[in-house]
Scaffold this motif. Structure first.
Motif, PDB file in Angstrom:
ATOM      1  N   LYS A 179       0.857  -1.332  -0.175  1.00  0.00           N
ATOM      2  CA  LYS A 179       0.124   0.063  -0.070  1.00  0.00           C
ATOM      3  C   LYS A 179       1.001   1.286  -0.012  1.00  0.00           C
ATOM      4  O   LYS A 179       0.532   2.255  -0.673  1.00  0.00           O
ATOM      5  CB  LYS A 179      -1.017   0.006   1.229  1.00  0.00           C
ATOM      6  CG  LYS A 179      -2.033  -1.149   1.128  1.00  0.00           C
ATOM      7  CD  LYS A 179      -2.941  -1.071   2.347  1.00  0.00           C
ATOM      8  CE  LYS A 179      -4.123  -2.007   1.879  1.00  0.00           C
ATOM      9  NZ  LYS A 179      -5.101  -2.065   3.368  1.00  0.00           N
ATOM     10  N   LYS A 180       1.892   1.114   0.571  1.00  0.00           N
ATOM     11  CA  LYS A 180       2.824   2.296   0.706  1.00  0.00           C
ATOM     12  C   LYS A 180       3.622   2.515  -0.520  1.00  0.00           C
ATOM     13  O   LYS A 180       3.769   3.555  -0.986  1.00  0.00           O
ATOM     14  CB  LYS A 180       3.960   2.094   1.666  1.00  0.00           C
ATOM     15  CG  LYS A 180       5.161   3.262   2.023  1.00  0.00           C
ATOM     16  CD  LYS A 180       4.603   4.476   2.822  1.00  0.00           C
ATOM     17  CE  LYS A 180       5.386   5.403   3.238  1.00  0.00           C
ATOM     18  NZ  LYS A 180       4.756   6.520   4.163  1.00  0.00           N
ATOM     19  N   GLU A 183       1.393   4.633  -2.621  1.00  0.00           N
ATOM     20  CA  GLU A 183       1.338   5.935  -2.097  1.00  0.00           C
ATOM     21  C   GLU A 183       2.285   6.763  -2.805  1.00  0.00           C
ATOM     22  O   GLU A 183       2.284   7.858  -2.840  1.00  0.00           O
ATOM     23  CB  GLU A 183       0.998   5.916  -0.572  1.00  0.00           C
ATOM     24  CG  GLU A 183      -0.216   5.182  -0.144  1.00  0.00           C
ATOM     25  CD  GLU A 183      -0.327   5.232   1.603  1.00  0.00           C
ATOM     26  OE1 GLU A 183       0.545   5.412   1.866  1.00  0.00           O
ATOM     27  OE2 GLU A 183      -1.571   4.792   1.854  1.00  0.00           O
TER      28      GLU A 183
END
Length: 234
Positions: A179-180, A183
């Protein structure tokens, strides 16, 4: 279930470098599709509780019918669509794993020669660490070159390792890392351990296997046939 281990098997690659019109996971390897042989290793492993297979969207039905159902892969809980890159495919696979998962094991669908022993060793080692990967010493002399192709220096190979799969991570760690990556726009990541490193989690390395090759070219496939079924072509 406590300490549930879910294997995510990315197999969404094409057969372009193989010179094949069909995706390489369906190519014959000693009488079976390559991916079927890979999945059998995890089906047989008592340490693995479930399997998520990631293929291209157009291959979901064929994978389910020709591999999962035909060969009785009862541990497969989902066959999901991959993305444009391996990184996206793995993320899709992790997100399809049960929320109750403790460990995520990521293994390339194109590494059918992985042994049960290596799978078990990686999972066992993970009990003491948050992330474990297998690797083997680099044998060749390595040179760093510049943009013109001239040698800048010889790289000391003693501390270098060629990294393989399966790689095992805590579920919450690898999910957060992916997820990072979205982002922050992290792209070109060559393996999942790299994402774990980027979020500051130490990665433990154990000894891999020389025969645990990734099948990318037609020559790789012939080598796999020789190692897996020596009588092939005789």
């Amino acid at each position: 279930m406590l300490n549930q281990v879910i294997a995510v098997i990315p197999a969404a690659g094409s057969g372009t470098r193989m010179g094949s019109a069909r995706s390489k996971q369906f190519m014959d390897l000693c009488g079976k599709p390559m991916l079927a042989i890979t999945l059998e290793r995890f089906q047989e492993c008592s340490h693995v509780d479930g399997i998520v297979v990631v293929v291209s969207e157009q291959n979901i039905a064929a994978c389910t019918r020709e591999i999962v159902d035909r060969y009785g892969m009862s541990k497969v809980t989902a066959v999901v669509s991959g993305g444009r890159r391996r990184q996206e495919s793995v993320k899709n696979g992790i997100e399809a794993a049960p929320n109750s998962s403790t460990w995520i094991l990521v293994h390339d669908g194109a590494r059918p020669l992985v042994t049960l022993e290596l799978i078990e060793r990686v999972i066992t080692a993970a009990r003491g660490y948050r992330a474990v990967i297998p690797g083997i010493p680099v044998k060749d002399t390595l040179k760093e070159i510049d943009s013109r192709g001239r040698v800048v220096k010889t790289v000391e190979r003693g501390a270098l390792r060629s990294i393989q799969t399966p790689q095992v991570f805590r579920y919450e760690d690898i999910l957060s890392a992916h997820k990072k990556a979205v982002e922050e726009g992290w792209e070109g990541v060559t393996d999942d351990a790299c994402l774990i490193e980027k979020i500051g989690i130490p990665v433990e390395l154990i000894q891999g296997e020389e025969t645990n090759i990734k099948i990318t070219t037609a020559k790789d496939l012939e080598l796999a046939r020789f190692l897996l079924c020596p009588s092939h072509g005789s």
